[in-house]
Design a protein around this motif. Structure first.
Motif, PDB file in Angstrom:
ATOM      1  N   ILE A  83     -12.994 -25.321  32.091  1.00 45.75           N
ATOM      2  CA  ILE A  83     -14.088 -24.776  31.277  1.00 45.75           C
ATOM      3  C   ILE A  83     -13.629 -23.502  30.571  1.00 45.75           C
ATOM      4  CG2 ILE A  83     -16.351 -23.658  31.389  1.00 45.75           C
ATOM      5  CD1 ILE A  83     -17.042 -25.590  33.678  1.00 45.75           C
ATOM      6  N   ALA A  84     -12.963 -22.624  31.324  1.00 44.81           N
ATOM      7  CA  ALA A  84     -12.502 -21.363  30.743  1.00 44.81           C
ATOM      8  C   ALA A  84     -11.539 -21.611  29.595  1.00 44.81           C
ATOM      9  CB  ALA A  84     -11.848 -20.501  31.817  1.00 44.81           C
ATOM     10  N   ARG A  85     -10.640 -22.585  29.774  1.00 41.78           N
ATOM     11  CA  ARG A  85      -9.685 -22.899  28.707  1.00 41.78           C
ATOM     12  C   ARG A  85     -10.406 -23.418  27.466  1.00 41.78           C
ATOM     13  NH1 ARG A  85      -5.216 -26.191  32.349  1.00 41.78           N
ATOM     14  NH2 ARG A  85      -4.085 -24.364  33.163  1.00 41.78           N
ATOM     15  N   ASP A  86     -11.356 -24.335  27.676  1.00 39.86           N
ATOM     16  CA  ASP A  86     -12.041 -24.941  26.534  1.00 39.86           C
ATOM     17  C   ASP A  86     -12.961 -23.942  25.828  1.00 39.86           C
ATOM     18  OD1 ASP A  86     -10.725 -27.219  27.179  1.00 39.86           O
ATOM     19  OD2 ASP A  86     -12.473 -28.334  27.911  1.00 39.86           O
ATOM     20  N   VAL A  87     -13.700 -23.150  26.612  1.00 42.61           N
ATOM     21  CA  VAL A  87     -14.593 -22.163  26.011  1.00 42.61           C
ATOM     22  C   VAL A  87     -13.789 -21.103  25.267  1.00 42.61           C
ATOM     23  CG1 VAL A  87     -16.235 -20.311  26.521  1.00 42.61           C
ATOM     24  CG2 VAL A  87     -16.489 -22.542  27.618  1.00 42.61           C
ATOM     25  N   SER A  88     -12.610 -20.785  25.781  1.00 47.91           N
ATOM     26  CA  SER A  88     -11.765 -19.793  25.111  1.00 47.91           C
ATOM     27  C   SER A  88     -11.352 -20.256  23.723  1.00 47.91           C
ATOM     28  CB  SER A  88     -10.522 -19.494  25.955  1.00 47.91           C
ATOM     29  OG  SER A  88     -10.878 -18.870  27.170  1.00 47.91           O
ATOM     30  N   ASP A  89     -11.364 -21.582  23.505  1.00 50.02           N
ATOM     31  CA  ASP A  89     -11.012 -22.091  22.176  1.00 50.02           C
ATOM     32  C   ASP A  89     -11.983 -21.601  21.106  1.00 50.02           C
ATOM     33  OD1 ASP A  89      -8.835 -23.400  23.149  1.00 50.02           O
ATOM     34  OD2 ASP A  89      -9.803 -25.368  23.280  1.00 50.02           O
ATOM     35  N   PHE A  90     -13.208 -21.240  21.515  1.00 49.39           N
ATOM     36  CA  PHE A  90     -14.158 -20.682  20.554  1.00 49.39           C
ATOM     37  C   PHE A  90     -13.609 -19.407  19.917  1.00 49.39           C
ATOM     38  CE2 PHE A  90     -17.946 -22.702  22.899  1.00 49.39           C
ATOM     39  CZ  PHE A  90     -18.072 -23.700  21.950  1.00 49.39           C
ATOM     40  N   PHE A  91     -12.723 -18.716  20.635  1.00 51.21           N
ATOM     41  CA  PHE A  91     -12.255 -17.408  20.189  1.00 51.21           C
ATOM     42  C   PHE A  91     -10.799 -17.432  19.733  1.00 51.21           C
ATOM     43  CE2 PHE A  91     -15.396 -17.014  23.582  1.00 51.21           C
ATOM     44  CZ  PHE A  91     -16.393 -16.319  22.922  1.00 51.21           C
ATOM     45  N   GLN A  92     -10.199 -18.608  19.669  1.00 53.65           N
ATOM     46  CA  GLN A  92      -8.821 -18.718  19.216  1.00 53.65           C
ATOM     47  C   GLN A  92      -8.807 -18.918  17.706  1.00 53.65           C
ATOM     48  OE1 GLN A  92      -6.394 -18.121  21.417  1.00 53.65           O
ATOM     49  NE2 GLN A  92      -8.082 -17.878  22.882  1.00 53.65           N
TER      50      GLN A  92
END
Length: 381
Positions: A83-92
């Motif tokens: 989840i953390a990896r995927d949600v972090s994609d919002f900010f990449q």
């Protein structure tokens, strides 16, 4: 601006270990792309580091199934990592590295990955000025340094000058017969006065409002009785002084008999006008700006007062400058200079000049006569 890939509105994660909620089992979780409001009180740096305390708050605010903190705590570790990896994609934003941030002196133009919709208008970039100390009033420099969203959200409106500058640039466009609107905007910025007081400014000597070389302008003309909407005696900013001198030059160039009813700063072919409402509405339409109540001309001074306050104008100075201090006994003996307001307004004018050089200048200035006046030739006989 370069073509950008479509930004996902949500991300969905399949859980290896379903999350229990009563008798139900949640096998997938969907999270919405967060807006600034959702990110308030969060540090963007900590989000980038996947700080779990911050991530916990983010997941509860963006989950489509209404997760609460205790449920987030029960998510399996492997699922949380995904989840953390995927949600972090919002900010990449690696895919947006070709976007160019333009810096021109103290002004930076930042293209937006996701445009902002304002009524019928879409903003695809922000133009921000270098903040001064007044811009940080009530904000924490440490929290701004940590990229805390609430502090950044408080700072950005204070250093964004775009709508005001666009309006002045529009009014100053040569050959468009927008002189009255232009004069109204410049005088509003320099005096923070109400629209009625702005259209009432006149350089004729019998009005006793201003004369060449005077450091002050009396917004209450001779013969007008003060009422609850007090009109103050305020310092003349250099930008306004140029306009007043130009209008005065036009006035004294007239014959004695032609001077009657002339000298208005905001005028239509020399004659007074009651308001600029029609020109204002046309401007909003042409610039594709909203037409709600917050964009009306009579609220311009409220917006400018907020900008001045955020730039360090003190409460006492601002009250006196805007006429909220209604001529008390103190004012009888002490004429306010309002230095903090003057400094703030001069900063606003300087920023507008950097954003749109010449937009604060009167295009029809009679240079020869103004030059004579600046040398002391102020005879009106």
């Amino acid at each position: 601006m370069a073509d950008l890939p479509e930004l996902p509105a949500t991300i969905t994660v399949d859980l290896d270990t379903p999350l229990k909620r009563g008798d139900d089992a949640i096998a997938t979780l969907t999270f919405r792309r967060p807006t600034t409001v959702v990110l308030l009180d969060m540090s963007l740096i900590q989000l980038g580091l996947v700080d779990m305390d911050v991530m916990r708050d983010l997941l509860t605010r963006t989950s489509t199934v209404g997760l609460i903190g205790e449920e987030v705590d029960k998510i399996d570790g492997a699922d949380m990592l995904q989840i953390a990896r995927d949600v972090s994609d919002f900010f990449q934003i690696e895919e947006f590295e070709d976007l160019e941030i333009h810096i021109d002196g103290d002004i930076v133009t930042i293209p937006l990955v996701k445009p902002i919709v304002r009524g019928e208008t879409t903003l695809d970039e922000l133009r921000l000025r270098r903040p001064d100390s007044g811009s940080f009033r009530s904000l924490s420099l440490a929290r701004i340094g940590q990229m805390e969203t609430r502090s950044l959200a408080g700072l950005l409106p204070r250093i964004s000058m775009s709508p005001l500058t666009e309006a002045d640039t529009y009014a100053a466009e040569p050959g468009k017969q927008r002189g009255s609107l232009h004069a109204f905007l410049v005088a509003s910025i320099c005096t923070l006065a109400r629209p009625g007081a702005i259209v009432d400014i006149n350089v004729a000597p019998d009005r006793q409002q201003w004369w060449p070389g005077s450091p002050l302008i009396d917004l209450n003309p001779h013969g007008r009785t003060q009422n609850k909407k007090h009109r103050a005696l305020v310092p003349v900013l250099p930008a306004l002084d140029r306009w007043l001198r130009a209008e005065y030059a036009t006035y004294i160039a007239l014959s004695q008999q032609d001077r009657a009813g002339r000298g208005w700063l905001v005028n239509y072919h020399g004659r007074p006008i009651q308001d600029v409402d029609r020109a204002w509405d046309t401007m909003l339409t042409n610039l594709e700006l909203p037409k709600g109540r917050e964009w009306r001309s009579y609220l311009l001074r409220h917006s400018l007062a907020t900008l001045a306050r955020n730039r360090g104008a003190t409460k006492w100075d601002l009250e006196g400058f805007m006429g909220h201090s209604d001529g008390s006994q103190t004012e009888v003996y002490a004429i306010g200079e309002f230095p903090s307001v003057v400094t703030a307004l001069e900063g606003i004018v300087a920023d507008m000049e950097r954003l749109a050089p010449g937009a604060m200048h009167r295009s029809r200035t009679e240079h020869g006569l103004v030059g004579q006046l600046s040398k002391g030739d102020e005879n009106v006989s």
